[in-house]
Design an enzyme around this catalytic site. Structure first.
Site, PDB file in Angstrom:
ATOM      1  N   ARG A 132      -1.172 -14.846   4.040  1.00  0.00           N
ATOM      2  CA  ARG A 132      -1.990 -14.195   5.074  1.00  0.00           C
ATOM      3  C   ARG A 132      -1.343 -14.346   6.452  1.00  0.00           C
ATOM      4  O   ARG A 132      -1.360 -13.414   7.256  1.00  0.00           O
ATOM      5  CB  ARG A 132      -3.406 -14.774   5.080  1.00  0.00           C
ATOM      6  CG  ARG A 132      -4.216 -14.486   3.825  1.00  0.00           C
ATOM      7  CD  ARG A 132      -4.581 -13.061   3.670  1.00  0.00           C
ATOM      8  NE  ARG A 132      -5.475 -12.634   4.741  1.00  0.00           N
ATOM      9  CZ  ARG A 132      -6.084 -11.473   4.806  1.00  0.00           C
ATOM     10  NH1 ARG A 132      -5.903 -10.588   3.855  1.00  0.00           N
ATOM     11  NH2 ARG A 132      -6.867 -11.165   5.803  1.00  0.00           N
TER      12      ARG A 132
ATOM     13  N   HIS B 216      -1.769  -5.460   1.399  1.00  0.00           N
ATOM     14  CA  HIS B 216      -3.014  -6.206   1.185  1.00  0.00           C
ATOM     15  C   HIS B 216      -2.637  -7.592   0.682  1.00  0.00           C
ATOM     16  O   HIS B 216      -1.714  -7.746  -0.121  1.00  0.00           O
ATOM     17  CB  HIS B 216      -3.891  -5.518   0.127  1.00  0.00           C
ATOM     18  CG  HIS B 216      -4.975  -6.419  -0.387  1.00  0.00           C
ATOM     19  ND1 HIS B 216      -6.180  -6.559   0.251  1.00  0.00           N
ATOM     20  CD2 HIS B 216      -5.003  -7.260  -1.459  1.00  0.00           C
ATOM     21  CE1 HIS B 216      -6.920  -7.439  -0.415  1.00  0.00           C
ATOM     22  NE2 HIS B 216      -6.230  -7.873  -1.457  1.00  0.00           N
TER      23      HIS B 216
ATOM     24  N   LYS C 213       0.828  -1.203   0.000  1.00  0.00           N
ATOM     25  CA  LYS C 213       0.000   0.000   0.000  1.00  0.00           C
ATOM     26  C   LYS C 213       0.868   1.261   0.000  1.00  0.00           C
ATOM     27  O   LYS C 213       2.083   1.183   0.214  1.00  0.00           O
ATOM     28  CB  LYS C 213      -0.920  -0.034   1.217  1.00  0.00           C
ATOM     29  CG  LYS C 213      -1.901  -1.209   1.188  1.00  0.00           C
ATOM     30  CD  LYS C 213      -2.763  -1.224   2.437  1.00  0.00           C
ATOM     31  CE  LYS C 213      -3.772  -2.360   2.393  1.00  0.00           C
ATOM     32  NZ  LYS C 213      -4.666  -2.343   3.566  1.00  0.00           N
TER      33      LYS C 213
ATOM     34  N   VAL D 247      -4.438   0.514  12.104  1.00  0.00           N
ATOM     35  CA  VAL D 247      -5.199  -0.321  11.171  1.00  0.00           C
ATOM     36  C   VAL D 247      -5.414   0.380   9.830  1.00  0.00           C
ATOM     37  O   VAL D 247      -5.486  -0.267   8.785  1.00  0.00           O
ATOM     38  CB  VAL D 247      -6.540  -0.775  11.790  1.00  0.00           C
ATOM     39  CG1 VAL D 247      -7.510   0.390  11.940  1.00  0.00           C
ATOM     40  CG2 VAL D 247      -7.165  -1.896  10.977  1.00  0.00           C
TER      41      VAL D 247
ATOM     42  N   ASN E 169      -1.830  -0.130   7.238  1.00  0.00           N
ATOM     43  CA  ASN E 169      -1.312  -1.458   7.562  1.00  0.00           C
ATOM     44  C   ASN E 169      -0.439  -2.079   6.468  1.00  0.00           C
ATOM     45  O   ASN E 169      -0.302  -3.281   6.372  1.00  0.00           O
ATOM     46  CB  ASN E 169      -2.431  -2.392   8.006  1.00  0.00           C
ATOM     47  CG  ASN E 169      -3.466  -2.646   6.937  1.00  0.00           C
ATOM     48  OD1 ASN E 169      -3.290  -2.280   5.779  1.00  0.00           O
ATOM     49  ND2 ASN E 169      -4.559  -3.281   7.322  1.00  0.00           N
TER      50      ASN E 169
ATOM     51  N   THR F 127      -5.407  -7.921  10.098  1.00  0.00           N
ATOM     52  CA  THR F 127      -5.729  -6.617   9.517  1.00  0.00           C
ATOM     53  C   THR F 127      -5.385  -5.497  10.491  1.00  0.00           C
ATOM     54  O   THR F 127      -4.819  -4.480  10.106  1.00  0.00           O
ATOM     55  CB  THR F 127      -7.223  -6.552   9.131  1.00  0.00           C
ATOM     56  OG1 THR F 127      -7.490  -7.600   8.187  1.00  0.00           O
ATOM     57  CG2 THR F 127      -7.580  -5.212   8.523  1.00  0.00           C
TER      58      THR F 127
ATOM     59  N   ARG G 244       2.845  -7.008   9.416  1.00  0.00           N
ATOM     60  CA  ARG G 244       2.124  -5.970  10.158  1.00  0.00           C
ATOM     61  C   ARG G 244       2.575  -5.897  11.613  1.00  0.00           C
ATOM     62  O   ARG G 244       2.598  -4.818  12.196  1.00  0.00           O
ATOM     63  CB  ARG G 244       0.620  -6.195  10.046  1.00  0.00           C
ATOM     64  CG  ARG G 244       0.104  -5.913   8.640  1.00  0.00           C
ATOM     65  CD  ARG G 244      -1.368  -6.181   8.514  1.00  0.00           C
ATOM     66  NE  ARG G 244      -1.853  -5.848   7.185  1.00  0.00           N
ATOM     67  CZ  ARG G 244      -2.910  -6.415   6.628  1.00  0.00           C
ATOM     68  NH1 ARG G 244      -3.602  -7.338   7.276  1.00  0.00           N
ATOM     69  NH2 ARG G 244      -3.292  -6.057   5.415  1.00  0.00           N
TER      70      ARG G 244
END
Length: 169
Positions: free
Chosen positions: A105, A135, A29, A129, A132, A111, A122
């Protein structure tokens, strides 16, 4: 419309993206890009043994982001999320490997970074949040849909990994 056709097609014909050919979509991100975390994130997936088959840096359009996050459109944070994701460069990637969706994941973490364990992306690099860093597709179906949204088929590189026999039995 294209996504609907691809989804129907994926359910009619079993995917070749299974086993060691399973694929997932990851996106670093804007905060991860600005904080120069690309190398560290890519390194973790390469060291795990996954194969990078596509990557590009994009300034995502509002239309693309709304399609990508369509499942969240009724959430109160949806507009902020779309605006944030369009606020800077996004590094879109496709990774391939055995159980890559599930494993990615786990490597990414929860998340909410406050719930992420140390050692996860993370857990190591995030506090808030809303920022983070990364994705990751949450299912094979999501991965196929997201890959089709962000990449043309000819942007995926098919290559033989010389280390494959050292990674898989």
């Amino acid at each position: 419309m294209i996504c609907l056709v691809l989804t129907i097609f994926a359910h009619i014909f079993p995917s070749a993206w299974t086993g060691i050919n399973e694929r997932t979509f990851l996106a670093i991100k804007p905060d991860g890009y600005q904080r120069r975390l690309l190398g560290e994130i890519i390194r973790r997936f390469e060291k795990k043994g996954f194969r990078l088959v596509a990557m590009k840096i994009v300034q995502a359009s509002e239309k693309l982001l709304k399609q990508h996050y369509i499942a969240l459109q009724d959430k109160p944070f949806y507009d902020r999320l779309v605006k944030y994701m369009g606020s800077g460069p996004v590094v879109a990637m496709v990774w391939q490997g055995l159980d890559v969706v599930k494993t990615a994941r786990l490597m990414i973490g929860e998340t909410n970074p406050a719930h992420s364990l140390p050692g996860t992306i993370r857990g190591d690099f995030c506090i808030d949040v809303g920022r983070n860093v990364i994705h990751g597709s949450d299912s094979r179906e999501s991965a196929e849909r997201e890959i089709a949204l962000w990449f043309q088929p000819d942007e995926l590189v098919y290559w033989q990994d010389s280390a494959e026999s050292w990674i898989y039995e």
